[in-house]
Design a protein around this motif. Structure first.
Motif, PDB file in Angstrom:
ATOM      1  N   ASN A 150       0.891  -1.220  -0.212  1.00  0.00           N
ATOM      2  CA  ASN A 150      -0.187   0.091   0.161  1.00  0.00           C
ATOM      3  C   ASN A 150       0.814   1.217   0.022  1.00  0.00           C
ATOM      4  O   ASN A 150       1.566   1.517   0.691  1.00  0.00           O
ATOM      5  N   LEU A 151       0.560   2.120  -1.135  1.00  0.00           N
ATOM      6  CA  LEU A 151       1.628   3.379  -1.130  1.00  0.00           C
ATOM      7  C   LEU A 151       1.399   4.055   0.076  1.00  0.00           C
ATOM      8  O   LEU A 151       2.228   4.912   0.600  1.00  0.00           O
TER       9      LEU A 151
ATOM     10  N   ASN B  61       1.031   3.406   3.127  1.00  0.00           N
ATOM     11  CA  ASN B  61       1.799   2.746   4.190  1.00  0.00           C
ATOM     12  C   ASN B  61       3.189   3.082   4.009  1.00  0.00           C
ATOM     13  O   ASN B  61       4.310   3.345   4.877  1.00  0.00           O
ATOM     14  N   ILE B  62       3.722   3.094   2.723  1.00  0.00           N
ATOM     15  CA  ILE B  62       5.276   3.193   2.497  1.00  0.00           C
ATOM     16  C   ILE B  62       5.531   4.792   2.773  1.00  0.00           C
ATOM     17  O   ILE B  62       6.591   4.929   3.372  1.00  0.00           O
ATOM     18  N   GLU B  63       4.420   5.516   2.185  1.00  0.00           N
ATOM     19  CA  GLU B  63       4.754   6.969   2.589  1.00  0.00           C
ATOM     20  C   GLU B  63       4.792   7.254   4.162  1.00  0.00           C
ATOM     21  O   GLU B  63       5.973   7.997   4.408  1.00  0.00           O
ATOM     22  N   LYS B  64       3.999   6.499   4.706  1.00  0.00           N
ATOM     23  CA  LYS B  64       3.946   6.896   6.200  1.00  0.00           C
ATOM     24  C   LYS B  64       5.346   6.462   6.792  1.00  0.00           C
ATOM     25  O   LYS B  64       6.209   7.214   7.812  1.00  0.00           O
ATOM     26  N   ILE B  65       5.709   5.244   6.402  1.00  0.00           N
ATOM     27  CA  ILE B  65       7.232   4.772   7.041  1.00  0.00           C
ATOM     28  C   ILE B  65       8.369   5.683   6.440  1.00  0.00           C
ATOM     29  O   ILE B  65       9.112   6.112   7.170  1.00  0.00           O
ATOM     30  N   ALA B  66       8.123   6.331   5.254  1.00  0.00           N
ATOM     31  CA  ALA B  66       9.272   6.864   4.931  1.00  0.00           C
ATOM     32  C   ALA B  66       9.317   8.417   5.579  1.00  0.00           C
ATOM     33  O   ALA B  66      10.346   8.687   6.136  1.00  0.00           O
TER      34      ALA B  66
END
Length: 91
Positions: free
Chosen positions: A65-66, A68-73
């Motif tokens: 999920n993009l 979630n990836i953005e949140k982690i980044a």
């Protein structure tokens, strides 16, 4: 007919046969208990591996999920989009 009260090969043979089968029975019981213990340990390892597998599967799905990836980044890696300034909350 006179009964003989002496050495009897039949009695000795029967004692040897009973001793042999007793030894075999005991060794089989010991072997079965060892196999049972091994099975119990293997079952625990399998349950732990399945739990870890499920955890990794969920983590993999979250990383697809993009959002979630953005949140982690942003949160874990401190990255920002062009024009943004990254910040970190003091703990």
């Amino acid at each position: 007919m006179e009964k003989r009260r002496g050495f009897s090969w039949f009695t000795v043979l029967m004692l040897v046969v009973f001793a042999y089968f007793g030894t075999v029975l005991i060794s089989q019981q010991l072997h079965l208990s060892q196999v049972s213990e091994s099975q119990r340990i293997a079952d625990k390892k399998l349950a732990a591996a399945q739990e870890q597998n499920e955890k990794l599967r969920k983590e993999y799905e979250e990383l697809q999920n993009l959002d979630n990836i953005e949140k982690i980044a942003r949160e874990d890696l401190g990255l920002a989009k062009d024009g943004e300034l990254p910040y970190q909350v003091a703990h």
